[in-house]
Design a protein around this motif. Structure first.
Motif, PDB file in Angstrom:
ATOM      1  N   TRP A  62       3.619 -17.528   3.394  1.00  0.00           N
ATOM      2  CA  TRP A  62       4.182 -16.040   3.689  1.00  0.00           C
ATOM      3  C   TRP A  62       4.728 -14.935   2.375  1.00  0.00           C
ATOM      4  O   TRP A  62       4.620 -14.002   2.185  1.00  0.00           O
ATOM      5  N   ASP A  63       5.223 -15.340   1.530  1.00  0.00           N
ATOM      6  CA  ASP A  63       5.293 -14.908   0.073  1.00  0.00           C
ATOM      7  C   ASP A  63       3.982 -14.201  -0.285  1.00  0.00           C
ATOM      8  O   ASP A  63       4.328 -12.973  -0.719  1.00  0.00           O
ATOM      9  N   GLU A  64       2.457 -14.415   0.038  1.00  0.00           N
ATOM     10  CA  GLU A  64       1.420 -13.531  -0.730  1.00  0.00           C
ATOM     11  C   GLU A  64       1.444 -12.117   0.917  1.00  0.00           C
ATOM     12  O   GLU A  64       0.857 -11.799   0.662  1.00  0.00           O
ATOM     13  N   TYR A  65       1.632 -13.257   1.865  1.00  0.00           N
ATOM     14  CA  TYR A  65       1.394 -12.572   3.206  1.00  0.00           C
ATOM     15  C   TYR A  65       2.890 -10.708   3.104  1.00  0.00           C
ATOM     16  O   TYR A  65       2.215  -9.910   3.433  1.00  0.00           O
ATOM     17  N   GLN A  66       3.780 -11.031   2.558  1.00  0.00           N
ATOM     18  CA  GLN A  66       4.805  -9.955   2.367  1.00  0.00           C
ATOM     19  C   GLN A  66       4.030  -9.420   1.178  1.00  0.00           C
ATOM     20  O   GLN A  66       4.507  -7.845   1.345  1.00  0.00           O
ATOM     21  N   LYS A  67       3.569  -9.639  -0.052  1.00  0.00           N
ATOM     22  CA  LYS A  67       3.473  -8.209  -1.874  1.00  0.00           C
ATOM     23  C   LYS A  67       2.139  -7.914  -0.232  1.00  0.00           C
ATOM     24  O   LYS A  67       1.893  -6.483  -1.139  1.00  0.00           O
ATOM     25  N   SER A  68       1.523  -8.547  -0.049  1.00  0.00           N
ATOM     26  CA  SER A  68       0.175  -7.797   0.265  1.00  0.00           C
ATOM     27  C   SER A  68       0.273  -6.557   1.370  1.00  0.00           C
ATOM     28  O   SER A  68      -0.046  -6.129   1.697  1.00  0.00           O
ATOM     29  N   LEU A  69       1.234  -6.792   1.949  1.00  0.00           N
ATOM     30  CA  LEU A  69       1.472  -5.787   3.349  1.00  0.00           C
ATOM     31  C   LEU A  69       2.603  -4.333   2.728  1.00  0.00           C
ATOM     32  O   LEU A  69       2.934  -3.747   3.114  1.00  0.00           O
ATOM     33  N   ILE A  70       3.526  -5.179   1.945  1.00  0.00           N
ATOM     34  CA  ILE A  70       4.544  -3.857   0.924  1.00  0.00           C
ATOM     35  C   ILE A  70       3.177  -2.844   0.338  1.00  0.00           C
ATOM     36  O   ILE A  70       3.399  -1.995   0.130  1.00  0.00           O
ATOM     37  N   ASP A  71       1.609  -3.807  -0.756  1.00  0.00           N
ATOM     38  CA  ASP A  71       1.209  -3.042  -1.290  1.00  0.00           C
ATOM     39  C   ASP A  71       0.358  -2.499   0.118  1.00  0.00           C
ATOM     40  O   ASP A  71      -0.083  -0.950  -0.310  1.00  0.00           O
ATOM     41  N   ALA A  72      -0.176  -2.807   0.664  1.00  0.00           N
ATOM     42  CA  ALA A  72      -1.102  -1.776   1.877  1.00  0.00           C
ATOM     43  C   ALA A  72      -0.424  -0.427   2.831  1.00  0.00           C
ATOM     44  O   ALA A  72      -0.562   0.352   2.628  1.00  0.00           O
ATOM     45  N   LYS A  73       1.286  -0.859   2.689  1.00  0.00           N
ATOM     46  CA  LYS A  73       1.875   0.079   3.433  1.00  0.00           C
ATOM     47  C   LYS A  73       2.023   1.281   1.888  1.00  0.00           C
ATOM     48  O   LYS A  73       1.741   2.039   2.491  1.00  0.00           O
ATOM     49  N   ALA A  74       2.133   0.923   1.061  1.00  0.00           N
ATOM     50  CA  ALA A  74       2.367   2.145  -0.105  1.00  0.00           C
ATOM     51  C   ALA A  74       0.883   2.272  -0.357  1.00  0.00           C
ATOM     52  O   ALA A  74       1.319   3.379  -0.460  1.00  0.00           O
ATOM     53  N   ALA A  75      -0.189   2.027   0.230  1.00  0.00           N
ATOM     54  CA  ALA A  75      -1.684   2.413  -0.052  1.00  0.00           C
ATOM     55  C   ALA A  75      -1.500   3.418   1.069  1.00  0.00           C
ATOM     56  O   ALA A  75      -1.921   4.711   0.788  1.00  0.00           O
ATOM     57  N   SER A  76      -0.678   2.983   2.308  1.00  0.00           N
ATOM     58  CA  SER A  76      -1.065   3.764   3.168  1.00  0.00           C
ATOM     59  C   SER A  76      -0.335   5.725   3.271  1.00  0.00           C
ATOM     60  O   SER A  76      -0.906   6.236   3.410  1.00  0.00           O
ATOM     61  N   ILE A  77       0.818   5.071   2.280  1.00  0.00           N
ATOM     62  CA  ILE A  77       1.863   6.767   2.460  1.00  0.00           C
ATOM     63  C   ILE A  77       1.055   7.302   0.736  1.00  0.00           C
ATOM     64  O   ILE A  77       0.754   8.266   0.940  1.00  0.00           O
ATOM     65  N   LYS A  78       0.409   6.689  -0.048  1.00  0.00           N
ATOM     66  CA  LYS A  78      -0.892   7.787  -0.793  1.00  0.00           C
ATOM     67  C   LYS A  78      -1.369   8.501  -0.418  1.00  0.00           C
ATOM     68  O   LYS A  78      -1.880   9.161  -0.937  1.00  0.00           O
ATOM     69  N   TRP A  79      -1.946   7.543   0.142  1.00  0.00           N
ATOM     70  CA  TRP A  79      -3.079   8.796   1.491  1.00  0.00           C
ATOM     71  C   TRP A  79      -2.838   9.765   2.270  1.00  0.00           C
ATOM     72  O   TRP A  79      -3.645  10.309   2.066  1.00  0.00           O
ATOM     73  N   VAL A  80      -1.356   9.379   2.609  1.00  0.00           N
ATOM     74  CA  VAL A  80      -0.596  10.398   3.512  1.00  0.00           C
ATOM     75  C   VAL A  80      -0.748  11.836   2.079  1.00  0.00           C
ATOM     76  O   VAL A  80      -1.089  13.009   2.185  1.00  0.00           O
ATOM     77  N   ASN A  81       0.019  11.396   1.259  1.00  0.00           N
ATOM     78  CA  ASN A  81       0.703  12.464  -0.188  1.00  0.00           C
ATOM     79  C   ASN A  81      -0.286  12.651  -0.410  1.00  0.00           C
ATOM     80  O   ASN A  81       0.003  13.928  -0.836  1.00  0.00           O
ATOM     81  N   GLU A  82      -1.457  12.124  -1.502  1.00  0.00           N
ATOM     82  CA  GLU A  82      -2.614  12.942  -2.182  1.00  0.00           C
ATOM     83  C   GLU A  82      -3.973  13.285  -0.533  1.00  0.00           C
ATOM     84  O   GLU A  82      -4.305  13.816  -1.603  1.00  0.00           O
ATOM     85  N   ILE A  83      -3.892  13.041   0.286  1.00  0.00           N
ATOM     86  CA  ILE A  83      -4.888  13.294   0.856  1.00  0.00           C
ATOM     87  C   ILE A  83      -4.828  14.171   3.019  1.00  0.00           C
ATOM     88  O   ILE A  83      -5.339  15.269   2.463  1.00  0.00           O
ATOM     89  N   ALA A  84      -3.966  12.998   3.239  1.00  0.00           N
ATOM     90  CA  ALA A  84      -3.490  14.255   4.646  1.00  0.00           C
ATOM     91  C   ALA A  84      -2.811  15.329   4.123  1.00  0.00           C
ATOM     92  O   ALA A  84      -3.216  16.174   4.770  1.00  0.00           O
ATOM     93  N   ALA A  85      -1.935  15.133   3.363  1.00  0.00           N
ATOM     94  CA  ALA A  85      -1.245  17.217   2.968  1.00  0.00           C
ATOM     95  C   ALA A  85      -2.543  17.978   2.555  1.00  0.00           C
ATOM     96  O   ALA A  85      -2.359  18.997   3.018  1.00  0.00           O
ATOM     97  N   ASN A  86      -3.621  17.827   1.408  1.00  0.00           N
ATOM     98  CA  ASN A  86      -4.682  18.199   1.581  1.00  0.00           C
ATOM     99  C   ASN A  86      -5.183  19.168   2.622  1.00  0.00           C
ATOM    100  O   ASN A  86      -5.860  20.216   2.903  1.00  0.00           O
TER     101      ASN A  86
END
Length: 397
Positions: A62-86
């Motif tokens: 579960w601890d690994e999953y929590q970290k992976s979920l945070i990383d995945a959400k961060a990647a999706s936000i980065k996609w929005v800011n760096e790509i979706a906005a453009n």
């Protein structure tokens, strides 16, 4: 002497061979760039509106999953800011260039008219070449901007799938526990998948209507799972195009209500441990779908880039031909050049109709959370009570 008829063969080949608009002889909004973009936004909004699950009996890793979920959400936000906005801004820039390109074609036709009358008119010939070369600079700039966006998307081609795979791997490890009822989880996944598919179909209809009307789209989220005693399945969402103009999504169909009750029954029939593992699987699946849809948008952007590259190539070849034409070109030859630019004008107007479909300027999100079982009137009431938010702000909230 052979007539030198210059056609925009590269532009013609791409536009008539790989149109975003055409599937057979009908418009298919589900295959368009805007449809894919909306789907990515739906997945981003659903994962970012979801919180870390609060589990009753956390499985192994579960601890690994929590970290992976945070990383995945961060990647999706980065996609929005760096790509979706453009991507949101790019179609407007492409449409703004429309008049410049058409102006070039019209000037070229006018120069050709003068050269048809007098093939020795050196000033008209040089002016034609100069106009083409000036336009090529702008075309180069736009092509490079599209390429930069696609380059960023290509970097995410590996990032998002890898994040999704990390989540899925840990969720699958949890599935291997002998205390888990795998059949119930797989059935729950299937039913939630059917709900998402149905909402996606309804979203497609809304997007298709927006394209037909040239209307703005309002995105929101729909609760996929129902309230119950099990884990945090209540808080699994799917994004949806909820409204366009005066039309609102209808989520109280018999099919959706039946699926909702089936999900509810499955939830209530699970023990705590199985429900917690099911939550991990559902969240991981959502990220996998996000990654797949993001790749589809990249493919659409490559198509648009190909159009600009084709125009660049064709104009460059014409410029070279004009450079060496000199007095070798007859009135008939210049008539052929004129025909080429007339054909290009028609092709370019066809392309601009496709670019209009990519306009995302009026798309926004709404803070309302919708629930299966709502009529169009109830959806309207919820959206009216919610707050409309600029798209990028909505996706990153």
């Amino acid at each position: 002497m052979e007539t030198k008829t210059i056609f925009f063969s590269s532009l013609d080949s791409i536009l008539n061979g790989r149109s975003l608009l055409k599937q057979g002889n009908t418009v298919d909004p589900h295959s368009t760039y805007i449809q894919n973009y909306v789907q990515v936004c739906n997945y981003v909004s659903s994962v970012n509106k979801s919180e870390l699950p609060v589990l009753r009996k956390a499985p192994a890793h579960w601890d690994e999953y929590q970290k992976s979920l945070i990383d995945a959400k961060a990647a999706s936000i980065k996609w929005v800011n760096e790509i979706a906005a453009n991507l949101k801004e790019l179609p407007t820039e492409l449409m703004d260039s429309n008049e410049d390109v058409l102006d070039l074609f019209q000037k070229a036709i006018d120069h050709c008219d003068k050269l048809i009358i007098d093939p020795t008119d050196e000033f008209a010939r040089k002016k034609l070449k100069q106009d083409i070369n000036n336009s090529l600079e702008e075309i180069h700039d736009l092509s490079q901007k599209i390429e930069r966006v696609i380059q960023r998307m290509s970097e995410f081609r590996d990032t998002l799938p890898q994040q999704a795979a990390n989540l899925q791997h840990i969720a699958d490890l949890a599935m291997q526990d002998e205390k888990v009822d795998k059949d119930k989880i797989e059935e729950l996944q299937k039913k939630i998948g059917e709900i998402k598919s149905e909402i996606s179909s309804l979203t497609g209809a809304i997007v298709g209507l927006s394209i037909a009307l040239g209307a703005s789209i309002i995105l929101s989220v729909v609760a996929v799972a129902v309230a119950g005693p099990i884990g945090m399945l209540t808080w699994i969402f799917t994004g949806a195009a909820a409204a366009v103009a005066t039309t609102y999504i209808v989520i109280d169909s018999i099919k959706l209500n039946t699926l909702k009750q089936e999900v509810k029954a499955l939830q209530h029939d699970m023990d705590d441990y199985t429900a917690d593992v099911a939550t991990l699987q559902v969240v991981a699946k959502t990220f996998q779908e996000l990654a797949e849809q993001a790749i589809a948008v990249e493919d659409n952007m490559k198509y648009i880039l190909d159009i600009w590259k084709a125009l660049d190539y064709d104009l460059t070849q014409i410029s070279k031909e004009i450079e060496k034409s000199g007095e070798k070109y007859s009135s008939q030859d210049w008539a052929g050049v004129k025909t080429g630019f007339q054909n290009a004008t028609t092709l370019w107007k066809q392309f601009q109709e496709e670019v209009k479909l990519c306009s995302l300027e009026e798309m926004s999100g709404n803070t309302a959370k919708l629930d299966i079982g709502m009529s169009s009137e109830e959806v309207k009431q919820q959206l009216d009570a919610g707050k409309n938010v600029e798209l990028i702000e909505y996706l990153t909230a």
